[in-house]
Design a protein around this motif. Sequence first.
Motif, short mmCIF file in Angstrom:
data_model
loop_
_atom_site.label_atom_id
_atom_site.label_comp_id
_atom_site.label_asym_id
_atom_site.label_seq_id
_atom_site.Cartn_x
_atom_site.Cartn_y
_atom_site.Cartn_z
N GLU A 207 56.92 152.39 -1.14
CA GLU A 207 56.70 153.60 -0.35
C GLU A 207 55.25 153.61 0.12
O GLU A 207 54.31 153.65 -0.69
N ASP A 209 52.82 154.94 3.75
CA ASP A 209 52.74 155.52 5.10
C ASP A 209 54.07 156.13 5.55
O ASP A 209 54.56 155.88 6.66
N ASP A 210 54.68 156.91 4.66
CA ASP A 210 55.94 157.60 4.95
C ASP A 210 57.11 156.65 5.21
O ASP A 210 58.13 157.04 5.79
N LYS A 212 59.80 153.68 3.44
CA LYS A 212 60.34 153.06 2.24
C LYS A 212 60.83 151.67 2.62
O LYS A 212 61.84 151.53 3.30
#
Length: 390
Positions: A207, A209-210, A212
């Motif tokens: 996970e 920088d936003d 996955k």
Amino acid sequence: MNMELKISNFGPIKDANINLGNLTFLIGPQASGKSLSLELLKLIIDKQHIVSTLRNYNYILHKTDAKNILECYFGEGLSGLFKKNTKVSWSGTPFSPQDLLKIVSRKKITDNPKESVFYVPAQRILSIADGRPKNFMEYDISNPYVLRRFSETLRVFMQGGLGNPDTIFPMRNRMKQAVRNSIKDTIFHDGKVVIDKTGEQRKMKIEIDDMKIPFMAWSAGQREFMPLLLAIYCLSGPPTPVINKSDYQWVIIEEPEMGLHPKAIQSILLGIIELVQNGYNVVISTHSTTFLEFVWAFNSLQSLTEEKFKEAMCEMFDIHINTTTANLFDNFKEKTIKTFYSAKKTAADGFTFADISTLDAFSDDTDVSEWGGLSSFAGKSSDIVSRYGE
């Protein structure tokens, strides 16, 4: 305690007398017998546990012919590693496939035989190839036992040993902060390894920088490192209900440097030092000069006072002397570090293992002075530059 593995005429190994230390490095070219010698060591020490495990998975083990036991362990087609003139001993006690047959012939193996060797194989990425550890029976016997067992251990540990966390890196209670920070900076770069529960199976993702990021989209080094990190978790931190870390006396790690930058390898080395300081005897097979540079420095600094040695080690790993992590080096200079080189002398003879532990650059023995060939190219290139460069 005598911790010497003696091997004669086993597979490609002609002769090896490996007197292990608290930390031991095996170096040498590919297919020179390093992995086979380490798998053999585990077979000797953990033979009762191995036979019990194979029985539990309903493998058919013959009582009069060790061929299928050896192939279940080393891999399909490898029973011929043991020859008529093979001789093996551990700590002065001889070992042969007959010892396995004696265990198989017993109606009942010793109740719950303990596993003493925690083995991290070179093929470890296969254990979590799709982001989750596989179980033992997902592999066939073309895969060595050490891979199947390692994968199963990680599977059980992740299911019942981590306390069902959402984040598996970083974890505060599994390693010292400086080791954790070093791994964060050199391998995961502020990313978190999380368990994604949205699909049918729980799988690891990074996970950052936003996003996955699924396992197969990680860098090669991150993928290679993750099963090694989980292995370190198994052996450190608070006790778990599924892995009894106190049972283990030995930790074997094959090629911990795979896919990693030298700075990241230093992070791995810190984790290895922590394992040694926690009381494990650690054996590493490697092709990395980083580890031998550390051993050379250790040898050169070992004559210092305890205080100066600790100060030098902290500076080497960028650790502040007044932090709790500096305790990693308390009495570390009293440990025994050994280095062995597997070198083929002639095609007919096979491989022999030489003790090059001094790593003395001024030795008349080139195996020692060139660190088993790992430093030979650097020395050669320096010589050429000095002669040709102006």
